[in-house]
Scaffold this motif. Structure first.
Motif, PDB file in Angstrom:
ATOM      1  N   MET A  65      99.533 -35.627   4.307  1.00 29.26           N
ATOM      2  CA  MET A  65      98.427 -36.333   4.970  1.00 29.26           C
ATOM      3  C   MET A  65      97.079 -35.883   4.407  1.00 29.26           C
ATOM      4  O   MET A  65      96.184 -36.696   4.172  1.00 29.26           O
ATOM      5  N   ILE A  66      96.952 -34.596   4.175  1.00 28.82           N
ATOM      6  CA  ILE A  66      95.678 -34.079   3.657  1.00 28.82           C
ATOM      7  C   ILE A  66      95.482 -34.481   2.192  1.00 28.82           C
ATOM      8  O   ILE A  66      94.377 -34.884   1.790  1.00 28.82           O
ATOM      9  N   MET A  67      96.561 -34.436   1.411  1.00 33.90           N
ATOM     10  CA  MET A  67      96.452 -34.847   0.007  1.00 33.90           C
ATOM     11  C   MET A  67      96.106 -36.340  -0.102  1.00 33.90           C
ATOM     12  O   MET A  67      95.290 -36.736  -0.932  1.00 33.90           O
ATOM     13  N   ILE A  68      96.700 -37.157   0.763  1.00 38.01           N
ATOM     14  CA  ILE A  68      96.399 -38.605   0.747  1.00 38.01           C
ATOM     15  C   ILE A  68      94.960 -38.849   1.211  1.00 38.01           C
ATOM     16  O   ILE A  68      94.263 -39.708   0.681  1.00 38.01           O
ATOM     17  N   ALA A  69      94.508 -38.057   2.183  1.00 41.54           N
ATOM     18  CA  ALA A  69      93.116 -38.181   2.641  1.00 41.54           C
ATOM     19  C   ALA A  69      92.166 -37.926   1.468  1.00 41.54           C
ATOM     20  O   ALA A  69      91.200 -38.675   1.255  1.00 41.54           O
ATOM     21  N   LYS A  70      92.457 -36.912   0.691  1.00 42.76           N
ATOM     22  CA  LYS A  70      91.632 -36.602  -0.493  1.00 42.76           C
ATOM     23  C   LYS A  70      91.631 -37.784  -1.456  1.00 42.76           C
ATOM     24  O   LYS A  70      90.572 -38.180  -1.964  1.00 42.76           O
ATOM     25  N   GLU A  71      92.797 -38.377  -1.684  1.00 38.13           N
ATOM     26  CA  GLU A  71      92.884 -39.523  -2.608  1.00 38.13           C
ATOM     27  C   GLU A  71      92.172 -40.753  -2.045  1.00 38.13           C
ATOM     28  O   GLU A  71      91.502 -41.484  -2.781  1.00 38.13           O
ATOM     29  N   MET A  72      92.301 -40.970  -0.734  1.00 39.91           N
ATOM     30  CA  MET A  72      91.630 -42.133  -0.118  1.00 39.91           C
ATOM     31  C   MET A  72      90.112 -41.963  -0.158  1.00 39.91           C
ATOM     32  O   MET A  72      89.382 -42.941  -0.332  1.00 39.91           O
ATOM     33  N   ALA A  73      89.643 -40.728  -0.003  1.00 41.62           N
ATOM     34  CA  ALA A  73      88.196 -40.462  -0.078  1.00 41.62           C
ATOM     35  C   ALA A  73      87.681 -40.862  -1.454  1.00 41.62           C
ATOM     36  O   ALA A  73      86.618 -41.492  -1.584  1.00 41.62           O
ATOM     37  N   LYS A  74      88.462 -40.545  -2.474  1.00 40.39           N
ATOM     38  CA  LYS A  74      88.077 -40.895  -3.842  1.00 40.39           C
ATOM     39  C   LYS A  74      88.076 -42.419  -4.004  1.00 40.39           C
ATOM     40  O   LYS A  74      87.122 -42.995  -4.528  1.00 40.39           O
ATOM     41  N   LYS A  75      89.140 -43.045  -3.512  1.00 43.71           N
ATOM     42  CA  LYS A  75      89.285 -44.509  -3.602  1.00 43.71           C
ATOM     43  C   LYS A  75      88.131 -45.231  -2.891  1.00 43.71           C
ATOM     44  O   LYS A  75      87.676 -46.278  -3.333  1.00 43.71           O
ATOM     45  N   MET A  76      87.671 -44.659  -1.773  1.00 43.83           N
ATOM     46  CA  MET A  76      86.598 -45.284  -0.991  1.00 43.83           C
ATOM     47  C   MET A  76      85.217 -44.816  -1.457  1.00 43.83           C
ATOM     48  O   MET A  76      84.208 -45.105  -0.816  1.00 43.83           O
ATOM     49  N   SER A  77      85.185 -44.053  -2.539  1.00 45.41           N
ATOM     50  CA  SER A  77      83.936 -43.583  -3.166  1.00 45.41           C
ATOM     51  C   SER A  77      83.092 -42.691  -2.261  1.00 45.41           C
ATOM     52  O   SER A  77      81.857 -42.787  -2.265  1.00 45.41           O
ATOM     53  N   VAL A  78      83.740 -41.842  -1.476  1.00 41.60           N
ATOM     54  CA  VAL A  78      82.978 -40.890  -0.650  1.00 41.60           C
ATOM     55  C   VAL A  78      83.257 -39.434  -1.048  1.00 41.60           C
ATOM     56  O   VAL A  78      82.729 -38.515  -0.413  1.00 41.60           O
ATOM     57  N   SER A  79      84.041 -39.228  -2.092  1.00 37.50           N
ATOM     58  CA  SER A  79      84.363 -37.857  -2.512  1.00 37.50           C
ATOM     59  C   SER A  79      83.108 -37.060  -2.830  1.00 37.50           C
ATOM     60  O   SER A  79      82.949 -35.933  -2.355  1.00 37.50           O
ATOM     61  N   GLU A  80      82.241 -37.669  -3.626  1.00 36.82           N
ATOM     62  CA  GLU A  80      81.040 -36.967  -4.080  1.00 36.82           C
ATOM     63  C   GLU A  80      80.045 -36.757  -2.941  1.00 36.82           C
ATOM     64  O   GLU A  80      79.503 -35.669  -2.773  1.00 36.82           O
ATOM     65  N   SER A  81      79.826 -37.807  -2.133  1.00 37.86           N
ATOM     66  CA  SER A  81      78.839 -37.714  -1.046  1.00 37.86           C
ATOM     67  C   SER A  81      79.349 -36.821   0.081  1.00 37.86           C
ATOM     68  O   SER A  81      78.578 -36.155   0.756  1.00 37.86           O
ATOM     69  N   GLY A  82      80.663 -36.804   0.261  1.00 38.32           N
ATOM     70  CA  GLY A  82      81.270 -35.936   1.270  1.00 38.32           C
ATOM     71  C   GLY A  82      81.806 -36.695   2.467  1.00 38.32           C
ATOM     72  O   GLY A  82      81.448 -37.851   2.708  1.00 38.32           O
ATOM     73  N   TYR A  83      82.667 -36.034   3.205  1.00 36.97           N
ATOM     74  CA  TYR A  83      83.354 -36.687   4.332  1.00 36.97           C
ATOM     75  C   TYR A  83      83.893 -35.635   5.299  1.00 36.97           C
ATOM     76  O   TYR A  83      83.889 -34.439   4.998  1.00 36.97           O
ATOM     77  N   LYS A  84      84.334 -36.114   6.452  1.00 36.29           N
ATOM     78  CA  LYS A  84      84.941 -35.232   7.463  1.00 36.29           C
ATOM     79  C   LYS A  84      86.408 -35.606   7.620  1.00 36.29           C
ATOM     80  O   LYS A  84      86.760 -36.789   7.590  1.00 36.29           O
ATOM     81  N   LEU A  85      87.245 -34.589   7.823  1.00 33.88           N
ATOM     82  CA  LEU A  85      88.649 -34.797   8.195  1.00 33.88           C
ATOM     83  C   LEU A  85      88.816 -34.192   9.571  1.00 33.88           C
ATOM     84  O   LEU A  85      88.391 -33.059   9.798  1.00 33.88           O
ATOM     85  N   LEU A  86      89.401 -34.940  10.489  1.00 40.61           N
ATOM     86  CA  LEU A  86      89.453 -34.492  11.886  1.00 40.61           C
ATOM     87  C   LEU A  86      90.782 -34.826  12.566  1.00 40.61           C
ATOM     88  O   LEU A  86      91.268 -35.957  12.486  1.00 40.61           O
ATOM     89  N   PHE A  87      91.338 -33.813  13.239  1.00 37.67           N
ATOM     90  CA  PHE A  87      92.466 -34.031  14.147  1.00 37.67           C
ATOM     91  C   PHE A  87      91.952 -33.793  15.559  1.00 37.67           C
ATOM     92  O   PHE A  87      91.503 -32.677  15.862  1.00 37.67           O
ATOM     93  N   ASN A  88      92.001 -34.781  16.425  1.00 41.77           N
ATOM     94  CA  ASN A  88      91.744 -34.537  17.839  1.00 41.77           C
ATOM     95  C   ASN A  88      93.073 -34.118  18.457  1.00 41.77           C
ATOM     96  O   ASN A  88      94.109 -34.713  18.158  1.00 41.77           O
ATOM     97  N   VAL A  89      93.041 -33.070  19.293  1.00 40.70           N
ATOM     98  CA  VAL A  89      94.299 -32.551  19.858  1.00 40.70           C
ATOM     99  C   VAL A  89      94.269 -32.596  21.382  1.00 40.70           C
ATOM    100  O   VAL A  89      93.459 -31.901  22.013  1.00 40.70           O
ATOM    101  N   GLU A  90      95.119 -33.471  21.923  1.00 43.31           N
ATOM    102  CA  GLU A  90      95.253 -33.681  23.369  1.00 43.31           C
ATOM    103  C   GLU A  90      93.928 -34.171  23.990  1.00 43.31           C
ATOM    104  O   GLU A  90      92.905 -34.230  23.316  1.00 43.31           O
ATOM    105  N   SER A  91      93.975 -34.552  25.246  1.00 45.08           N
ATOM    106  CA  SER A  91      92.839 -35.218  25.897  1.00 45.08           C
ATOM    107  C   SER A  91      91.547 -34.423  25.808  1.00 45.08           C
ATOM    108  O   SER A  91      90.486 -34.972  25.497  1.00 45.08           O
ATOM    109  N   GLY A  92      91.645 -33.122  26.039  1.00 45.24           N
ATOM    110  CA  GLY A  92      90.459 -32.262  26.009  1.00 45.24           C
ATOM    111  C   GLY A  92      89.831 -32.185  24.626  1.00 45.24           C
ATOM    112  O   GLY A  92      88.646 -31.860  24.495  1.00 45.24           O
ATOM    113  N   GLY A  93      90.619 -32.486  23.602  1.00 49.90           N
ATOM    114  CA  GLY A  93      90.119 -32.483  22.228  1.00 49.90           C
ATOM    115  C   GLY A  93      89.765 -33.883  21.746  1.00 49.90           C
ATOM    116  O   GLY A  93      89.493 -34.084  20.565  1.00 49.90           O
ATOM    117  N   GLY A  94      89.770 -34.844  22.671  1.00 45.46           N
ATOM    118  CA  GLY A  94      89.355 -36.200  22.330  1.00 45.46           C
ATOM    119  C   GLY A  94      90.466 -37.107  21.860  1.00 45.46           C
ATOM    120  O   GLY A  94      90.214 -38.240  21.432  1.00 45.46           O
TER     121      GLY A  94
END
Ligand code: 5GP
Ligand code: ZN
Length: 110
Positions: A65-94
């Protein structure tokens, strides 16, 4: 596949959601209510409730999942500008959809 799970239905092609990427283990699609100019969800086909439910057997999918996220960031042209990767965990974590997913968000103006 879990009955009544929205992301199980989407990941198995039972909803009319367009995939930006798909392989045997996961899918990537746009978030329906984006919190960023680019907001993708990386979703395993296997039903795993949250990060809390990961087992040793899930090491492969979580790293993929993380490796694909890196590849998708490149594909969507946000690798250079930067991006966030986030897992929300259970209700209290959103977490609102209780099927594991990784948010990829980027594309803000600098
Ligand atoms: P969570 O809060 O569980 O981490 O994130 C769930 C995400 O799924 C939210 O950002 C929400 O906008 C997105 N979402 C909910 N339902 C749908 C849907 O039917 N299709 C798509 N593409 N995204 C969805
Ligand atoms: Zn599910």
């Amino acid at each position: 596949m879990e009955k009544d799970c929205l992301f199980c239905k989407i990941a198995h092609g039972e909803a009319s959601t367009e995939f930006l990427y798909e392989n045997e283990r996961l899918v990537v699609f746009k978030d329906i209510k984006p919190h960023a100019p680019i907001h993708l969800l990386i979703v395993p086909k296997e039903h795993i409730r949250s990060i809390n439910d990961l087992t040793e057997a899930n090491r492969g999918i979580i790293s993929e999942m993380i490796m694909i996220a890196k590849e998708m960031a490149k594909k969507m042209s946000v690798s250079e500008s930067g991006y966030k990767l986030l897992f929300n965990v259970e209700s209290g974590g959103g977490q609102a959809i209780f099927h594991l997913h990784l948010h990829l968000m980027g594309g803000w103006k600098r």
